[in-house]
Scaffold this motif. Structure first.
Motif, short mmCIF file in Angstrom:
data_model
loop_
_atom_site.label_atom_id
_atom_site.label_comp_id
_atom_site.label_asym_id
_atom_site.label_seq_id
_atom_site.Cartn_x
_atom_site.Cartn_y
_atom_site.Cartn_z
N ARG A 85 0.83 -1.21 0.00
CA ARG A 85 0.00 0.00 0.00
C ARG A 85 0.86 1.26 0.00
O ARG A 85 0.78 2.10 0.90
N PRO A 88 -1.20 5.00 -0.33
CA PRO A 88 -1.74 5.59 0.91
C PRO A 88 -0.65 6.05 1.87
O PRO A 88 -0.80 7.09 2.52
N SER A 157 -1.77 3.30 7.63
CA SER A 157 -1.35 4.00 6.41
C SER A 157 -2.52 4.54 5.60
O SER A 157 -2.33 5.46 4.79
N ASP A 158 -3.73 3.99 5.78
CA ASP A 158 -4.87 4.46 4.99
C ASP A 158 -5.66 5.56 5.70
O ASP A 158 -6.86 5.72 5.48
N HIS A 271 -10.58 8.18 7.10
CA HIS A 271 -10.11 6.82 6.84
C HIS A 271 -10.76 6.31 5.55
O HIS A 271 -11.95 6.52 5.32
N THR A 272 -9.97 5.65 4.73
CA THR A 272 -10.49 5.10 3.48
C THR A 272 -11.13 3.75 3.76
O THR A 272 -10.45 2.75 3.98
#
Length: 455
Positions: A85, A88, A157-158, A271-272
């Motif tokens: 990822r 992000p 991380s997202d 947050h995704t």
């Protein structure tokens, strides 16, 4: 440092001209000596400081970070566990300029690991690479172990978060008894119907009211999506190797040790959420599998329902579906109010408070029955519906009413039908995960309600 001023929670009932407060975590009735308490209380002398501490510990009042002293970001290290990822991570680090960051690569295979290393170097973050994938709990612990600051933040991380939001959370550590604080987690957008449902009713969005976080309370846990902690209070940190519900476990261990944990929704991070049905459903199921492990480690904290004998009788009367059901349920509730009145302190409005508390208990019992039938016990409820027409009507009614109440409460922009489908899939996935975890552990403690709770 200390908390100079607190604000009584908006969900707290103030009675007897502010001398009696009802609320907190867990719910309690507190009579305060001396002058009445208004909407705010300042620690101006030793007596008022003790009262502020009492209200903080009871979860009846909360500090406002805007009124607390600023803490330098030099005292904070941000730990970011990551497995792949890269995009992000790049977006997250771009918003954390000027903050010390440790990126923990949790065994990402090449060439993706090289991309992560390049991103960390470009943003001036320290990179710690683990030889194998150990899971987010162990990755966070590894990052915390090399931090040398008094405070540490765990950020996935997202997440979209900046130094300003982290600085506002840091202010809460003016409270020397605080170990951990978490912000509100809101959705970062998305146009699919699942994304729109998650943006309104995500599992990690714990609402708009500040709260003291404790087991068996309205806000019983915090998500490790974004947390800020006093490093000295965490000990060895998350339970090593735990891959699900590690955040719940940490919060409950801190609470059991007498540490305060706070939820601060006036600070929000984005947050995704998962926007496609299959990954979203799988993640909800995965979350549910953690209940069995939590039941083994915290048996008194994770119960799907807490019902008293009178509320069980009231539910039985309602489910009978007879002409006498509503009068009988009302009579049982009034009887509970009468018994409760005798245990309340002498004050104005004691009878009205007893009725109000019993009424709230009755509504809570109905909500818990709904959660049992639609979420935790849905496989058993489905079997019962095959053989009982009455059960089919009850379950169908609960399913429709629950979804519409939640849609209105969350002000979702999703139409009623798709919200209903998403809500029921949410419960089916989580409930299936709970049963799966129980089967794996050969213990069904996580599905056992508490029917005879202590006073």
């Amino acid at each position: 440092m200390s908390v100079p001023r607190v604000h009584v929670g908006t969900d707290v009932w103030r009675l007897d001209d502010g001398r009696v407060l009802v609320g907190g975590a867990p719910l309690r009735v507190v009579r305060l000596g001396g002058a009445a308490v208004g909407e705010t209380l300042s620690a101006e002398d030793a007596a008022s400081a003790r009262r502020v501490e009492r209200l903080l510990e009871a979860g009846l009042a909360h500090p406002d970070p805007a009124e607390l002293d600023e803490v330098s970001l030099d005292e904070l290290t941000v730990v970011v566990p990551v497995f792949g990822r890269a995009a992000p991570l790049d977006r997250l680090l771009a918003g954390l300029g000027g903050v010390r960051v440790v990126v923990v690569d949790d065994g990402t295979p090449q060439p993706a690991a090289a991309d992560l290393a390049a991103i960390a170097e470009r943003h001036g973050a320290q990179l710690l690479r683990l030889a194998r994938n150990a899971g987010p709990a162990s990755a966070r612990n590894a990052g915390m172990a090399i931090a040398r600051t008094p405070f540490v933040a765990f950020v996935d991380s997202d997440v979209e978060v900046g130094a300003e939001e982290l600085g506002r959370l840091l202010r809460h550590f003016a409270d020397p008894g605080l170990a951990l604080v978490g912000p509100r987690i809101v959705g970062a957008g998305g146009s699919s119907w699942i994304a729109r449902y998650e943006n309104a009713r995500s599992s990690v969005d714990l609402g708009a009211r500040p709260a003291l976080v404790r087991p068996r309370s309205p806000v019983a846990w915090l998500s490790s999506t974004c947390l800020v902690a006093r490093r000295s209070a965490l000990g060895e940190g998350f339970t090593a190797g735990r891959r699900v519900a590690e955040d719940v476990d940490l919060v409950w261990r801190l609470a059991e040790a007498g540490q305060r944990v706070r939820y601060e929704p006036r600070v929000a991070v984005r947050h995704t959420h998962r926007a496609r049905l299959a990954p979203w459903f799988a993640r909800k199921l995965f979350y549910g599998t953690g209940a069995a492990d939590l039941a083994a480690d915290h048996p008194s904290a994770i119960v799907p329902a807490i019902l008293r004998p009178w509320s069980i009788g009231m539910l039985i009367a309602l489910c009978a579906g007879r002409r006498w059901s509503l009068p009988a349920a009302a009579a049982i509730t009034l009887g509970a109010a009468w018994r409760l009145r005798g245990r309340l302190p002498e004050m104005r409005g004691r009878s009205a408070l007893a009725v109000r508390l019993a009424g709230s208990g009755a509504l809570s019992a109905v909500a818990q029955l709904s959660a049992l039938a639609l979420r935790h016990w849905w496989p058993a409820a489905a079997v019962l519906c095959v053989f009982s027409r009455r059960a089919r009507w009850i379950v169908a009614g609960l399913a429709i009413v629950d979804a519409e109440v939640e849609r209105r409460r969350t002000r979702s922009d999703l139409d009623p039908l798709r919200f209903l489908v998403a809500r029921r899939l949410d419960d089916i996935a989580y409930g299936a995960g709970v049963w799966l975890g129980c089967v794996r552990r050969r213990s069904f403690r996580a599905l056992r309600p508490e029917l005879w709770p202590p006073r």
